[in-house]
Design a protein around this motif. Sequence first.
Motif, mmCIF file in Angstrom:
data_model
loop_
_atom_site.group_PDB
_atom_site.id
_atom_site.type_symbol
_atom_site.label_atom_id
_atom_site.label_comp_id
_atom_site.label_asym_id
_atom_site.label_seq_id
_atom_site.Cartn_x
_atom_site.Cartn_y
_atom_site.Cartn_z
ATOM 1 N N ASP A 1 -0.591 -1.388 -6.219
ATOM 2 C CA ASP A 1 -0.594 -0.251 -5.111
ATOM 3 C C ASP A 1 0.232 -0.447 -4.200
ATOM 4 O O ASP A 1 1.006 0.417 -3.865
ATOM 5 N N ASP A 2 0.516 -1.801 -3.620
ATOM 6 C CA ASP A 2 1.375 -2.186 -2.610
ATOM 7 C C ASP A 2 2.727 -1.947 -3.233
ATOM 8 O O ASP A 2 3.679 -1.296 -2.357
ATOM 9 N N GLU B 1 3.350 1.943 -3.077
ATOM 10 C CA GLU B 1 3.296 2.500 -1.830
ATOM 11 C C GLU B 1 4.808 2.196 -0.897
ATOM 12 O O GLU B 1 5.352 2.968 -0.326
ATOM 13 N N ARG C 1 7.276 4.606 -2.449
ATOM 14 C CA ARG C 1 6.977 5.946 -2.132
ATOM 15 C C ARG C 1 7.818 5.783 -0.565
ATOM 16 O O ARG C 1 8.492 7.067 -0.328
ATOM 17 N N ALA C 2 7.617 4.767 0.163
ATOM 18 C CA ALA C 2 7.976 4.853 1.520
ATOM 19 C C ALA C 2 9.675 4.813 1.434
ATOM 20 O O ALA C 2 10.298 5.559 2.169
ATOM 21 N N TRP D 1 9.256 8.213 -5.988
ATOM 22 C CA TRP D 1 9.179 6.716 -5.665
ATOM 23 C C TRP D 1 10.892 6.189 -6.112
ATOM 24 O O TRP D 1 11.131 6.512 -7.007
#
Length: 413
Positions: free
Chosen positions: A202-203, A206, A209-210, A220
């Motif tokens: 998950d990290d 994320e 995505r950022a 992503w």
Amino acid sequence: MNTLLDFSGLPRFSSFTPDLVKPAIDELIADAEGCVAKVTSSNETPTWANVITPIDDVTERLSRAWGMVGHLNAVVNSPALRDAYNGMLPTVTQFWSGLSQNEKLFAKYKQIRASSDNSSPNSPSTGVSDFLDPAQRRSLDNEIRDFRLGGAELPDDKKARFQSVQEELSTLMSTFNDNVLDATNAFAYFVTDIAQLAGLPDDAIEAARAAAANDDKPGWKFTLQAPSYLPVMQYAAFQPMREAMYRAYVTRASELGADPKWDNTDIIKRLLTLRAEAAQLLGYNNYAEISLAAKMAESPAEVIAFLNEMATKSKPFAENDWQELIAFAAAELNMADVKAWDVAYVSEKLREKRYAFSDNDVKQYFPEAKVIAGLFRVVESIYGVRFVKSSAESWHKDVSFFDVLDGAGQVIG
């Protein structure tokens, strides 16, 4: 005041700008050259105090300032900083090459070392040199070795050529590193289908995505930077993604890379040619012998023998591991042919199957703060020091700063 010339405390990163580099380095080199001229023209009997200390002090200031420039060029590279760094690199290299070839200074170092053999802590002063403790003698021996490796004993014509070789080597190495950095930063792999993210932590998702959002793009974004690249290779189930990332990573700045302007092939060839010439000028058979002059191994043959011995002993185990890996891939993952970009992924799946263990599951128990605290505890127990969180100017918000205290609570680093 030019921040590169302020040695009153810790580096002032926040007030650094690339335009400060040239005037500061020019001034520091001029100071150093002036000090060298004063020391070498003196008629005083050479001692640690009147030769080595002033030379160490003035060159330490130059090293600190240039070290700050080089560090920032590596961690917050920008076109302006790169130009400033590369613009001064030949000048800095020329200074150090000239210093290592200074015959008068070399003679004073040798005189101090020779006189130290005739002195002892209990004998009256010889009038030639102060007594040197073992650390000073070792330091002096290393300095004399480095003078010789720098060409101090070469005839004038070979000195000039050796210095030219050193300057070209430093420029080529800088260009090599710039090409690798640019090729790394230029690559991006964008994903818009969430199914292609299967298996990723998950990290990592994320962060990707950022990264895409930061580029004002959907989906992503994955890059060749380690925190982005490594999770893909280890966890991503989508093989085409792993292959694309792997191929881009291993071909950075090569003839197979994305852009020929970053191809380091000719640079590597030239580096090898120049290193061979440098070795020949100094009387060595090859550059490996120069490299080992300051290391524990006695010869390249000793290093090769050690590596061959390790290879002979480890190869059967590696072959066995490989057979287990490809058998597991075929039986459990329906993967008939394990490619280079599959190895980390299959290894992770095998580890999960065999040991019910995953790096991703374990990492929650090793957050940054806990790992650093554990590292410090090990060092503290060995050396009797303490680490205390403190503050200082830095080049990034995530940089942490610590004071190192001795047993009496005094700051020693």
